[in-house]
Design an enzyme around this catalytic site. Structure first.
Site, PDB file in Angstrom:
ATOM      1  N   TRP A 107       0.817  -1.212   0.000  1.00 50.45           N
ATOM      2  CA  TRP A 107       0.000   0.000   0.000  1.00 50.45           C
ATOM      3  C   TRP A 107       0.839   1.245   0.000  1.00 50.45           C
ATOM      4  O   TRP A 107       0.509   2.222  -0.684  1.00 50.45           O
ATOM      5  CB  TRP A 107      -1.041  -0.020   1.126  1.00 50.45           C
ATOM      6  CG  TRP A 107      -2.106  -1.012   0.772  1.00 50.45           C
ATOM      7  CD1 TRP A 107      -2.325  -2.235   1.336  1.00 50.45           C
ATOM      8  CD2 TRP A 107      -3.041  -0.920  -0.321  1.00 50.45           C
ATOM      9  NE1 TRP A 107      -3.332  -2.894   0.683  1.00 50.45           N
ATOM     10  CE2 TRP A 107      -3.795  -2.120  -0.342  1.00 50.45           C
ATOM     11  CE3 TRP A 107      -3.310   0.045  -1.287  1.00 50.45           C
ATOM     12  CZ2 TRP A 107      -4.805  -2.362  -1.289  1.00 50.45           C
ATOM     13  CZ3 TRP A 107      -4.310  -0.196  -2.226  1.00 50.45           C
ATOM     14  CH2 TRP A 107      -5.043  -1.380  -2.216  1.00 50.45           C
ATOM     15  N   ASP A 177      -1.895   6.681   6.928  1.00 48.85           N
ATOM     16  CA  ASP A 177      -2.955   5.817   6.411  1.00 48.85           C
ATOM     17  C   ASP A 177      -3.179   4.726   7.461  1.00 48.85           C
ATOM     18  O   ASP A 177      -2.352   3.835   7.642  1.00 48.85           O
ATOM     19  CB  ASP A 177      -2.511   5.205   5.075  1.00 48.85           C
ATOM     20  CG  ASP A 177      -3.526   4.188   4.534  1.00 48.85           C
ATOM     21  OD1 ASP A 177      -4.534   3.914   5.209  1.00 48.85           O
ATOM     22  OD2 ASP A 177      -3.293   3.672   3.418  1.00 48.85           O
ATOM     23  N   LYS A 201     -12.474  -2.341   7.031  1.00 51.85           N
ATOM     24  CA  LYS A 201     -11.716  -3.366   7.752  1.00 51.85           C
ATOM     25  C   LYS A 201     -12.303  -3.546   9.154  1.00 51.85           C
ATOM     26  O   LYS A 201     -12.749  -4.612   9.506  1.00 51.85           O
ATOM     27  CB  LYS A 201     -10.251  -2.949   7.912  1.00 51.85           C
ATOM     28  CG  LYS A 201      -9.551  -2.586   6.630  1.00 51.85           C
ATOM     29  CD  LYS A 201      -9.206  -3.811   5.815  1.00 51.85           C
ATOM     30  CE  LYS A 201      -8.186  -3.505   4.740  1.00 51.85           C
ATOM     31  NZ  LYS A 201      -8.793  -3.294   3.418  1.00 51.85           N
TER      32      LYS A 201
HETATM   33  N1  PMP Z   1      -4.484   1.547   2.389  1.00 53.21           N
HETATM   34  C1  PMP Z   1      -4.488   0.349   3.001  1.00 53.21           C
HETATM   35  C2  PMP Z   1      -3.595   0.161   4.195  1.00 53.21           C
HETATM   36  C3  PMP Z   1      -5.294  -0.678   2.524  1.00 53.21           C
HETATM   37  O1  PMP Z   1      -5.291  -1.869   3.142  1.00 53.21           O
HETATM   38  C4  PMP Z   1      -6.111  -0.453   1.384  1.00 53.21           C
HETATM   39  C5  PMP Z   1      -7.027  -1.517   0.802  1.00 53.21           C
HETATM   40  N2  PMP Z   1      -7.089  -2.699   1.382  1.00 53.21           N
HETATM   41  C6  PMP Z   1      -6.071   0.807   0.781  1.00 53.21           C
HETATM   42  C7  PMP Z   1      -5.266   1.782   1.325  1.00 53.21           C
HETATM   43  C8  PMP Z   1      -6.928   1.124  -0.425  1.00 53.21           C
HETATM   44  O2  PMP Z   1      -8.201   1.378   0.010  1.00 53.21           O
HETATM   45  P1  PMP Z   1      -9.464   1.655  -0.917  1.00 53.21           P
HETATM   46  O3  PMP Z   1      -9.748   0.397  -1.657  1.00 53.21           O
HETATM   47  O4  PMP Z   1     -10.536   2.050   0.052  1.00 53.21           O
HETATM   48  O5  PMP Z   1      -9.110   2.789  -1.815  1.00 53.21           O
END
Ligand code: PMP
Length: 368
Positions: A107, A177, A201
């Site tokens: 990520w 994040d 989550k």
């Molecule tokens: N950051 C983290 C730590 C994630 O685990 C995820 C998706 N699992 C995201 C960002 C991306 O999130 P989204 O699909 O809501 O854009």
């Protein structure tokens, strides 16, 4: 009565399982929100009831995290991914000095790519050469006092790597994040300038992303952004600039009530989550390397337990047998494969005990 017993054994990496008491309330609300007499799917976002939902959800998050008064709380769309861009649009556009990002896994790599479109970015540490199996020590990190901000991911969902400390220095704004560990434990929110986390989550369904942002960041931010991407406009509109995801925000409200009233707060939630993670890691550690942990011991996550098995055949048998035993969501992320047991807030200790018991039994039967 249980809505669906398989939910209790849903170890999905996200969207993740939600608490059964919440699902029961959600089920009722689809037909009739008791205090309104309408389905949640047909209630106006301009109604007094929905305004009260937003207000209570904000208050609950403020209470759960002990959030200082100068933080605004926003419920936005676009997922965490939109924040990968909205943060640098606001805090980096037109800046001379580089924002400092940590590259700790799947990520963070994506975050860095988006930030680079907006302005200068320096990657202060990367886990790439170690295959993203560990996080940096304090000695490995040097931050510049001139950076507009630092950014990191508190819990790398794919690799299962979690920081157990706050990074950086107080004079440089911290941005984090927290998508995969938000409200799973206390997070020292007062040390940050901006925190973002999608809901799917630990705290709700996909469709809403929570942003905690200090007033100073808003005041000093880029001024000519499209309204939808301008934190200032979203704050003025109380997260109701256009039609917000009413349903998703309502579910977040129910989860925050559950955290406050049933669990007893994030401290308590963190203790429960630790018990769950310790249980699984003790199985890994006592397996004679039958189960091989992805993450180095000191950086393991309380949320995502990623591991591999001795051979592809044994791994295939693991998935087959777990599915037959009603476990689901255990397949590792496509980027790294293997197994990943995500043990977010809603997964109970007894569900994790069941998986631990299964794993011990599986090892006995498949050890060569
Ligand atoms: N950051 C983290 C730590 C994630 O685990 C995820 C998706 N699992 C995201 C960002 C991306 O999130 P989204 O699909 O809501 O854009």
């Amino acid at each position: 009565m249980s809505l669906n017993p398989k939910n209790a054994l849903n170890f999905s990496g996200g969207p993740g399982a939600l608490p059964e008491v919440v699902l029961n309330q959600v089920q009722q609300s689809i037909i009739n929100v008791p205090e309104v007499g309408l389905s949640i799917l047909g209630i106006s976002h301009r109604s007094a009831w929905f305004e009260a939902v937003v207000r209570e959800t904000e208050d609950n998050i403020r209470k759960l995290l002990n959030l200082p008064d100068d933080f605004h709380i926003l419920f936005l769309q676009g997922g965490a991914t939109q924040q990968f861009s909205q943060v640098p649009m606001t805090m980096l556009r037109g800046k001379k000095h580089a924002a400092e990002y940590l590259d700790t896994g799947y990520w963070s790599r994506k975050v860095v790519t988006e930030a680079m479109r907006e302005g200068p970015v320096k990657v202060v540490w990367s886990g790439e050469s170690d295959g993203y199996r560990r996080l940096p020590t304090e000695e490995e990190l040097t931050f510049s006092p001139d950076a507009p901000y630092i950014h990191y991911v508190s819990n790398e969902t794919v690799e299962g790597l979690q920081f157990n400390r706050v990074l950086g220095h107080d004079h440089v704004p911290r941005v984090c994040d927290m998508s995969s560990d938000f409200l799973s434990k206390p997070c020292e929110a007062d040390k940050f300038s901006l925190i973002y986390a999608h809901a799917q989550k630990n705290i709700g369904p996909a469709g809403v992303t929570i942003v905690l942002i200090r007033d100073s960041v808003v005041q000093n931010g880029t001024k000519d952004l499209p309204a939808f991407l301008d934190y200032r406009r979203q704050i003025e509109a109380h997260s109701n600039l256009n039609t917000p995801p009413v349903f998703a925000i309502y579910v977040v409200l129910l989860v925050t009530r559950w955290l406050l009233n049933d669990i007893g707060g994030v401290e308590k939630m963190g203790e429960i989550n630790r018990v769950k993670a310790d249980l699984l890691f003790s199985i890994l550690d006592n397996s004679d390397d039958f189960y091989h942990s992805w993450a180095a011991p000191e950086h393991r996550s309380d949320m995502n337990v990623a591991f591999t098995l001795p051979t592809k055949e044994i791994e295939a048998a693991f998935f087959e047998e777990t599915r037959a035993a009603d476990f689901s969501g255990l397949e590792g992320h496509r980027a790294i494969g293997g197994v990943r047991a995500s043990i977010y807030n809603a997964l109970s200790v007894s569900s994790v005990e069941k998986l631990a018991g299964f794993m011990q039994d599986f090892q006995r039967r498949h050890r060569k």
